[in-house]
Design a protein around this motif. Structure first.
Motif, PDB file in Angstrom:
ATOM      1  N   ILE A 191      -3.775   7.068  -6.718  1.00 54.33           N
ATOM      2  CA  ILE A 191      -3.806   5.731  -6.341  1.00 54.33           C
ATOM      3  C   ILE A 191      -4.472   4.696  -7.752  1.00 54.33           C
ATOM      4  O   ILE A 191      -4.085   3.518  -7.743  1.00 54.33           O
ATOM      5  CB  ILE A 191      -4.750   5.279  -5.112  1.00 54.33           C
ATOM      6  N   ARG A 196       4.931   4.164   2.849  1.00 51.01           N
ATOM      7  CA  ARG A 196       4.732   2.536   2.222  1.00 51.01           C
ATOM      8  C   ARG A 196       4.388   1.707   3.391  1.00 51.01           C
ATOM      9  O   ARG A 196       5.027   1.496   4.201  1.00 51.01           O
ATOM     10  CB  ARG A 196       5.857   2.218   1.506  1.00 51.01           C
ATOM     11  N   TYR A 255       0.839  -1.264  -0.027  1.00 50.30           N
ATOM     12  CA  TYR A 255      -0.013  -0.005  -0.003  1.00 50.30           C
ATOM     13  C   TYR A 255       0.808   1.231  -0.093  1.00 50.30           C
ATOM     14  O   TYR A 255       2.053   1.012   0.522  1.00 50.30           O
ATOM     15  CB  TYR A 255      -1.047   0.095   1.245  1.00 50.30           C
ATOM     16  N   GLN A 256       0.363   2.286  -0.355  1.00 49.95           N
ATOM     17  CA  GLN A 256       0.932   3.588  -0.416  1.00 49.95           C
ATOM     18  C   GLN A 256       0.053   4.528   0.357  1.00 49.95           C
ATOM     19  O   GLN A 256      -1.214   4.558  -0.005  1.00 49.95           O
ATOM     20  CB  GLN A 256       1.029   4.068  -1.774  1.00 49.95           C
ATOM     21  N   ARG A 257       0.294   5.252   1.323  1.00 52.33           N
ATOM     22  CA  ARG A 257      -0.571   6.209   2.061  1.00 52.33           C
ATOM     23  C   ARG A 257       0.325   7.445   2.187  1.00 52.33           C
ATOM     24  O   ARG A 257       1.395   7.307   3.191  1.00 52.33           O
ATOM     25  CB  ARG A 257      -0.803   5.592   3.397  1.00 52.33           C
ATOM     26  N   GLY A 258       0.048   8.428   1.518  1.00 49.85           N
ATOM     27  CA  GLY A 258       0.782   9.756   1.560  1.00 49.85           C
ATOM     28  C   GLY A 258       2.255   9.367   1.132  1.00 49.85           C
ATOM     29  O   GLY A 258       2.414   8.808  -0.061  1.00 49.85           O
ATOM     30  N   ASP A 278     -14.871   4.892  -5.622  1.00 46.82           N
ATOM     31  CA  ASP A 278     -14.938   5.100  -4.240  1.00 46.82           C
ATOM     32  C   ASP A 278     -16.345   5.015  -3.681  1.00 46.82           C
ATOM     33  O   ASP A 278     -16.791   5.691  -2.634  1.00 46.82           O
ATOM     34  CB  ASP A 278     -14.111   6.374  -3.746  1.00 46.82           C
TER      35      ASP A 278
END
Length: 123
Positions: free
Chosen positions: A92, A52, A46-49, A119
């Motif tokens: 994303i 990683r 995952y990438q959040r901001g 979403d």
């Protein structure tokens, strides 16, 4: 999965199974197969901001799984990957996901999808 080979076999483990209602990952690195035919997405990125995240589920702490050399290699790789700067994707939706129908092996989508229509929530 660098240095792991074709598969990582773990003798005794606790079984986890789908559905696993988590956000769509950037990549599914590992899928676990169990003797009864169950499968589980057990390595996800995952990438959040600017951060990683690597989710890894090799099993349960009751068994000596974390002493397995392959599991230790996965954990070293994960730390190395998470420490490196993340790619500069514009969003994303531009992440390098592989659609289910393009997977190396046939995957049958079952259960709820978290992002079936963008979403808009569960469908």
């Amino acid at each position: 999965a660098q240095g792991i080979g074709e598969c990582l076999e773990i003798g005794e483990t606790e079984m986890y199974g789908e559905p696993f209602a988590v956000p769509e990952p950037l990549e599914t690195v590992f899928v676990s197969w169990y003797e009864g035919g169950e499968v589980f997405r057990s390595g996800l990125t995952y990438q959040r901001g600017a951060g990683r995240i690597f989710y890894f589920s090799p099993g349960h702490e009751t068994y000596p799984i974390y002493h397995n050399q392959g599991v230790q290699q996965v954990l070293r790789n994960a730390v190395h990957w998470a420490h490196n700067p993340a790619p500069a994707w514009s969003g994303i939706t531009n992440a390098p996901n592989v659609p289910t129908d393009a997977a190396k092996e046939k995957i049958v989508q079952k259960g709820l999808r978290l992002h079936a229509d963008g979403d808009k929530g569960l469908s």
